[in-house]
Design an enzyme around this catalytic site. Structure first.
Site, mmCIF file in Angstrom:
data_model
loop_
_atom_site.group_PDB
_atom_site.id
_atom_site.type_symbol
_atom_site.label_atom_id
_atom_site.label_comp_id
_atom_site.label_asym_id
_atom_site.label_seq_id
_atom_site.Cartn_x
_atom_site.Cartn_y
_atom_site.Cartn_z
ATOM 1 N N TYR A 15 0.767 -1.232 -0.320
ATOM 2 C CA TYR A 15 0.076 -0.093 0.305
ATOM 3 C C TYR A 15 1.040 1.133 0.025
ATOM 4 C CZ TYR A 15 -3.509 3.798 1.506
ATOM 5 O OH TYR A 15 -4.093 4.635 1.653
ATOM 6 N N GLU A 25 -3.254 7.585 -3.876
ATOM 7 C CA GLU A 25 -3.442 6.355 -3.232
ATOM 8 C C GLU A 25 -3.121 5.022 -4.361
ATOM 9 O OE1 GLU A 25 -6.344 4.504 -0.472
ATOM 10 O OE2 GLU A 25 -6.815 3.671 -2.111
#
Length: 377
Positions: free
Chosen positions: A102, A190
């Protein structure tokens, strides 16, 4: 403002970020054509909607061959995911995933800067990781005067990778993502997941971006991608009429003059066991037209069972507000109970004007809130 994954990936590619090859499609036939263009046996079919949880909802499928692609595209197109209807899918090359990570940049109000967030727990809800295992999330506060220099990018990369060769591949990705984030006035950039393939490549196979609405005037191309939801359209319409409105999903409609008082009103509703339907600050005006427009906005929400009007009369006198309300409700016919609290300049005169009407009049904020909560039950 949000954009779809395929639109975010186009932005990623423009800044040199490694993304998988994919094509957006609006029909099953388009998906088949995309499959032929990609010229690969396995492809991923992903719903394109402005919400997360697509995989859990069945909106992400792996297809092995044209027949399976057709079936998955047909199943996903038209699907409802958290209230969003899927009208397009992204067909992309399937990659051999070895590990998932992530990576994101987000605005952090406490440090008044952007922060780089990283975790080896990619592909999962980052909120759940933060709640259950916060130690697995690494955060780097970015000094806006220096950005992400090489040393910081490498330091961040070492939190994800132990192999120096992978660190050298990942560091430029973090730098490019930061440049994209800043140059486009984003509030979130993101990658979840950033993947390491079995061939040793690092790729962004998902992309998510949101942008600061107040800066969109500087980015007309990005602004043109806006696809507001019905609720966002309501908020924009309210803004054009001089209101500040945010839909919250409860059943007690709120009409208040002043943002601080509106926040306090919502807190009081929750304190007494109710659920506010909205934040609505109508400002200081007692203009009947403004009240009518505000009531139309509130009553347009089918979940609203009662309306609480909370007015503090400062410069605006309470008797003027009462007259405005009476005039407005001559044009508005509704069975929804209306609770009114007037406090401030000429409050007694204002309440006197409302006596004998169908309104539920209260003297204090607590009394008004309790009445509204009771009526909503």
């Amino acid at each position: 403002m949000k954009v779809h994954e395929y639109q975010a990936k186009e932005m990623f590619a423009a800044y040199g970020l490694p993304v998988d090859k994919s094509i957006v499609c609006r029909s099953v036939e388009d998906a088949v054509k995309a499959y032929e263009q990609l010229d690969t046996q396995k492809v991923i079919v992903k719903a394109q909607v402005h919400t997360g949880g697509r995989g859990k909802a069945g909106g992400v499928k792996l297809a092995n061959g044209e027949a399976e692609l057709r079936r998955h595209a047909a199943d996903i197109l038209g699907m409802d995911i958290k209230g969003f209807t899927v009208d397009r899918v992204l067909v992309g090359q399937a990659v051999n995933i070895d590990k998932e990570y992530y990576v994101s940049y987000v605005i952090d109000r406490s440090s008044k800067a952007a922060i780089l967030m990283l975790s080896r727990e990619g592909g999962m809800d980052i909120e759940e990781v933060a709640r259950t295992t916060p130690e697995k999330i690494h955060k780097f506060v970015i000094d806006p005067s220096i950005g992400v220099p090489d040393y910081l990018a490498r330091e961040a990369a070492f939190t994800l990778f132990d192999d120096i060769a992978l660190v050298r591949k990942a560091a430029p990705i973090f730098q490019k993502l930061y440049r994209l984030f800043v140059a486009n006035d984003a509030s979130l950039a993101e990658i979840n997941p950033l993947v390491l393939t079995k061939e040793g490549e690092i790729m962004a196979i998902d992309a998510k971006m949101t942008f600061d609405d107040n800066a969109l005037y500087r980015h007309p191309k990005t602004a043109a991608l806006n696809e507001p939801t019905d609720e966002e359209k309501k908020e924009q319409s309210a803004k054009s009429k001089g209101f500040s409105y945010v839909h919250l999903g409860g059943d007690i409609g709120c009409m208040v003059n002043g943002a601080g008082l509106a926040m306090a009103t919502m807190d009081m509703i929750k304190l007494y066991g109710g659920n506010p339907a909205n934040f609505l600050d109508i400002g200081g005006s007692s203009n009947p037209t403004k009240v009518i427009e505000a009531m139309k906005l509130l009553l347009g929400d089918k979940n609203v069972k009662v309306v609480l009007i909370n007015i503090f009369g400062g410069i605006t006198r309470c008797d003027d507000v009462a007259k405005g309300l009476l005039e407005a409700f001559q044009q508005i016919k509704t069975e929804v109970p209306i609770v009114i609290r007037l406090t401030g300049t000429n409050e007694k005169e204002g309440r006197a004007l409302l006596q004998g009407t169908h309104f539920h009049v209260a003297e204090t904020m607590g009394d008004a809130t309790q009445k509204a909560v009771a009526l909503s039950k």
